[in-house]
Design an enzyme around this catalytic site. Sequence first.
Site, PDB file in Angstrom:
ATOM      1  N   ARG A  24      36.353  42.373  58.338  1.00  0.00           N
ATOM      2  CA  ARG A  24      36.582  42.331  59.865  1.00  0.00           C
ATOM      3  C   ARG A  24      37.936  43.190  60.301  1.00  0.00           C
ATOM      4  O   ARG A  24      38.728  43.158  59.262  1.00  0.00           O
ATOM      5  CB  ARG A  24      36.757  40.947  60.293  1.00  0.00           C
ATOM      6  CG  ARG A  24      37.802  40.031  59.804  1.00  0.00           C
ATOM      7  CD  ARG A  24      37.736  38.478  60.433  1.00  0.00           C
ATOM      8  NE  ARG A  24      38.906  37.951  60.418  1.00  0.00           N
ATOM      9  CZ  ARG A  24      39.328  37.148  61.172  1.00  0.00           C
ATOM     10  NH1 ARG A  24      39.068  36.903  62.349  1.00  0.00           N
ATOM     11  NH2 ARG A  24      40.470  36.488  60.762  1.00  0.00           N
ATOM     12  N   LYS A 160      48.936  42.436  47.788  1.00  0.00           N
ATOM     13  CA  LYS A 160      47.392  42.090  47.837  1.00  0.00           C
ATOM     14  C   LYS A 160      46.580  43.266  48.670  1.00  0.00           C
ATOM     15  O   LYS A 160      46.658  43.216  49.937  1.00  0.00           O
ATOM     16  CB  LYS A 160      47.127  40.537  48.442  1.00  0.00           C
ATOM     17  CG  LYS A 160      45.750  40.446  48.772  1.00  0.00           C
ATOM     18  CD  LYS A 160      45.491  38.802  48.867  1.00  0.00           C
ATOM     19  CE  LYS A 160      44.487  38.384  49.860  1.00  0.00           C
ATOM     20  NZ  LYS A 160      43.802  37.156  49.877  1.00  0.00           N
ATOM     21  N   LYS A 162      43.480  45.058  50.248  1.00  0.00           N
ATOM     22  CA  LYS A 162      42.234  45.091  50.696  1.00  0.00           C
ATOM     23  C   LYS A 162      41.300  46.187  50.250  1.00  0.00           C
ATOM     24  O   LYS A 162      41.522  47.265  50.497  1.00  0.00           O
ATOM     25  CB  LYS A 162      41.847  44.629  52.058  1.00  0.00           C
ATOM     26  CG  LYS A 162      42.874  43.343  52.618  1.00  0.00           C
ATOM     27  CD  LYS A 162      41.928  42.051  52.234  1.00  0.00           C
ATOM     28  CE  LYS A 162      42.627  40.879  52.623  1.00  0.00           C
ATOM     29  NZ  LYS A 162      41.732  39.636  52.415  1.00  0.00           N
ATOM     30  N   ASP A 190      41.474  42.351  47.030  1.00  0.00           N
ATOM     31  CA  ASP A 190      40.550  41.250  47.508  1.00  0.00           C
ATOM     32  C   ASP A 190      39.554  42.325  48.213  1.00  0.00           C
ATOM     33  O   ASP A 190      39.606  42.867  49.109  1.00  0.00           O
ATOM     34  CB  ASP A 190      41.280  40.648  48.456  1.00  0.00           C
ATOM     35  CG  ASP A 190      40.643  39.354  49.340  1.00  0.00           C
ATOM     36  OD1 ASP A 190      39.274  39.299  48.634  1.00  0.00           O
ATOM     37  OD2 ASP A 190      41.073  38.546  49.878  1.00  0.00           O
ATOM     38  N   GLU A 218      39.878  39.512  43.885  1.00  0.00           N
ATOM     39  CA  GLU A 218      39.490  38.352  44.597  1.00  0.00           C
ATOM     40  C   GLU A 218      38.111  38.441  45.267  1.00  0.00           C
ATOM     41  O   GLU A 218      38.035  39.667  45.701  1.00  0.00           O
ATOM     42  CB  GLU A 218      40.650  37.870  45.759  1.00  0.00           C
ATOM     43  CG  GLU A 218      40.446  36.857  46.597  1.00  0.00           C
ATOM     44  CD  GLU A 218      41.854  36.541  47.453  1.00  0.00           C
ATOM     45  OE1 GLU A 218      42.895  37.192  47.025  1.00  0.00           O
ATOM     46  OE2 GLU A 218      41.539  36.174  48.376  1.00  0.00           O
ATOM     47  N   ASP A 243      37.438  33.080  46.140  1.00  0.00           N
ATOM     48  CA  ASP A 243      37.789  32.572  47.493  1.00  0.00           C
ATOM     49  C   ASP A 243      36.815  32.117  48.283  1.00  0.00           C
ATOM     50  O   ASP A 243      36.450  31.015  48.409  1.00  0.00           O
ATOM     51  CB  ASP A 243      38.560  33.940  48.141  1.00  0.00           C
ATOM     52  CG  ASP A 243      39.127  33.391  49.558  1.00  0.00           C
ATOM     53  OD1 ASP A 243      39.262  32.167  49.814  1.00  0.00           O
ATOM     54  OD2 ASP A 243      39.673  34.544  50.203  1.00  0.00           O
ATOM     55  N   LYS A 267      42.435  27.179  50.340  1.00  0.00           N
ATOM     56  CA  LYS A 267      42.930  27.699  51.845  1.00  0.00           C
ATOM     57  C   LYS A 267      42.697  26.167  52.573  1.00  0.00           C
ATOM     58  O   LYS A 267      41.551  25.843  52.561  1.00  0.00           O
ATOM     59  CB  LYS A 267      42.137  28.768  52.401  1.00  0.00           C
ATOM     60  CG  LYS A 267      42.474  30.335  52.143  1.00  0.00           C
ATOM     61  CD  LYS A 267      41.853  31.157  52.931  1.00  0.00           C
ATOM     62  CE  LYS A 267      42.069  32.414  52.307  1.00  0.00           C
ATOM     63  NZ  LYS A 267      40.858  33.786  52.379  1.00  0.00           N
ATOM     64  N   CYS A 295      45.741  31.919  53.040  1.00  0.00           N
ATOM     65  CA  CYS A 295      45.646  31.286  54.639  1.00  0.00           C
ATOM     66  C   CYS A 295      44.729  32.411  55.434  1.00  0.00           C
ATOM     67  O   CYS A 295      44.396  33.616  54.688  1.00  0.00           O
ATOM     68  CB  CYS A 295      47.238  31.489  55.147  1.00  0.00           C
ATOM     69  SG  CYS A 295      47.895  33.208  55.247  1.00  0.00           S
ATOM     70  N   ASP A 320      49.699  33.446  48.693  1.00  0.00           N
ATOM     71  CA  ASP A 320      49.118  34.524  49.456  1.00  0.00           C
ATOM     72  C   ASP A 320      49.424  33.911  50.860  1.00  0.00           C
ATOM     73  O   ASP A 320      48.498  33.436  51.487  1.00  0.00           O
ATOM     74  CB  ASP A 320      47.784  34.989  49.181  1.00  0.00           C
ATOM     75  CG  ASP A 320      47.280  35.893  50.443  1.00  0.00           C
ATOM     76  OD1 ASP A 320      48.098  36.753  50.801  1.00  0.00           O
ATOM     77  OD2 ASP A 320      45.925  35.852  50.497  1.00  0.00           O
ATOM     78  N   ASP A 322      51.040  34.996  53.751  1.00  0.00           N
ATOM     79  CA  ASP A 322      51.679  36.071  54.492  1.00  0.00           C
ATOM     80  C   ASP A 322      51.579  35.972  56.084  1.00  0.00           C
ATOM     81  O   ASP A 322      51.840  36.714  56.842  1.00  0.00           O
ATOM     82  CB  ASP A 322      51.476  37.461  54.016  1.00  0.00           C
ATOM     83  CG  ASP A 322      50.141  37.750  53.941  1.00  0.00           C
ATOM     84  OD1 ASP A 322      49.003  36.914  54.144  1.00  0.00           O
ATOM     85  OD2 ASP A 322      49.489  38.730  53.684  1.00  0.00           O
TER      86      ASP A 322
HETATM   87  C1  LIG Z   1      45.945  36.668  55.463  1.00  0.00           C
HETATM   88  C2  LIG Z   1      45.762  36.538  53.993  1.00  0.00           C
HETATM   89  N1  LIG Z   1      46.516  37.193  53.264  1.00  0.00           N
HETATM   90  C3  LIG Z   1      44.262  36.848  53.701  1.00  0.00           C
HETATM   91  O1  LIG Z   1      44.063  38.006  53.441  1.00  0.00           O
HETATM   92  N2  LIG Z   1      43.057  36.282  53.935  1.00  0.00           N
HETATM   93  C4  LIG Z   1      41.877  36.560  54.036  1.00  0.00           C
HETATM   94  C5  LIG Z   1      41.106  36.452  54.974  1.00  0.00           C
HETATM   95  C6  LIG Z   1      41.896  36.261  56.316  1.00  0.00           C
HETATM   96  C7  LIG Z   1      41.057  36.650  57.656  1.00  0.00           C
HETATM   97  O2  LIG Z   1      40.139  37.442  57.695  1.00  0.00           O
HETATM   98  O3  LIG Z   1      41.260  35.873  58.333  1.00  0.00           O
HETATM   99  C8  LIG Z   1      41.416  36.387  52.615  1.00  0.00           C
HETATM  100  O4  LIG Z   1      41.950  36.127  51.633  1.00  0.00           O
HETATM  101  O5  LIG Z   1      40.256  36.616  52.237  1.00  0.00           O
HETATM  102 MG   LIG Z   2      40.480  36.491  49.946  1.00  0.00          MG
END
Ligand SMILES: C[C@H](N)C(=O)N[C@H](CCC(=O)O)C(=O)O
Ligand SMILES: [Mg+2]
Length: 361
Positions: A24, A160, A162, A190, A218, A243, A267, A295, A320, A322
């Site tokens: 998303r 981290k 994405k 991740d 992740e 996760d 989480k 988070c 994590d 942040d």
């Molecule tokens: C904010 C945190 N660092 C993070 O990446 N969390 C994501 C999911 C966050 C979201 O989509 O609200 C995760 O670890 O997958």
């Molecule tokens: Mg994750």
Amino acid sequence: MKIVDIKLGHISIPLKKPFKTALRTVNSVEDVVVKIITDTGHVGYGEAPPTGVITGDTTGAIKGAIEDHIKKHIVGLDIANLEEIMIRLEKSLVKNSSAKAAVDIALYDLFGQLHNAPLYKLLGGYRKEIITDITISVNDPEEMAKDSLEAVNLGYKTLKIKVGKDANLDIKRMEAIRKAVGYNIDLRIDANQGWRPKEAIYTLRKMEDAGLNIEFVEQPVLAHDFEGLKMVTDNVFIPVLADESVFSPRDAIKIMEMRAADLVNIKLMKAGGIHNALKICAAAETYGVECMIGCMLESKISVTAAVHLAAAKSIITKIDLDGPVLCSEDPVEGGAIFDEYKITLTDDPGLGFKDVRGVKY
Ligand SMILES: C[C@H](N)C(=O)N[C@H](CCC(=O)O)C(=O)O
Ligand SMILES: [Mg+2]
């Protein structure tokens, strides 16, 4: 200290930059705030984000779960009997982990105030300062390299990243970032469920062969695909962290029994709060599996609760948290102190909140 009312509010905070994952894109934190009021005048705060694509929880569902189900089970109970309240909270309805987490956090805030101690000390008191990574959104390789360098210049030693949008482009993304930041920075990735198991093995092996030095990956595959997760774990050297596959203590035990992942991401919003997160910590200690604490897009209210847990527990070795530094403003007075990568706890009772501004109840 008896619970007399639970009030629900909404907090809205624009992010500094759009947050983009394989699942998303989000531009602001839009979370439900929970305020538990007691007969002594003490107030406990909690928070829940509507992360529908991960938890299935929407704003309306979080509010409905608390207003129509949880409230009647816990109003009138004494905070001193936390165990009884937690049993009733868990039994009030199934699933709805974010709603339960918000209430659980506010209850622990009050439990700390009742005992006039900061929560992390009541839970174990292992340390009072932790170091977080920061998330780099998935974009084209050049933009991600630029964002990564910006984060390094702010002092972050762990990023981290994405990925999970396109396997071949993900390799290029990581090459561009590694080239930009050098080898003194830890890079964790991740995929947010974005790859199929064989695609994940292919991509991660390519990253290994390119010497990209990835700390861990992740959630490479779909949340429910425990077998696929294990296949990845068994076939790459890069450690795998579960996760979205791990919500409850039961999920964590299953993943650890199967050896489907090397690490687990706790989480509060998946576990349903601190009470269950402590059970995951205990299971992880038993199996010798280190944990990360993470988070969703959360402000300082619920992330402060996660900081207290992380500060209390030595099995949590990766951070994590942040959410607050991704926000463009901080309407919360008190709580943990977020100074970019460094997060410090105060010794104020409970979670240490003084005021939460800008919440409409
Ligand atoms: C904010 C945190 N660092 C993070 O990446 N969390 C994501 C999911 C966050 C979201 O989509 O609200 C995760 O670890 O997958
Ligand atoms: Mg994750």
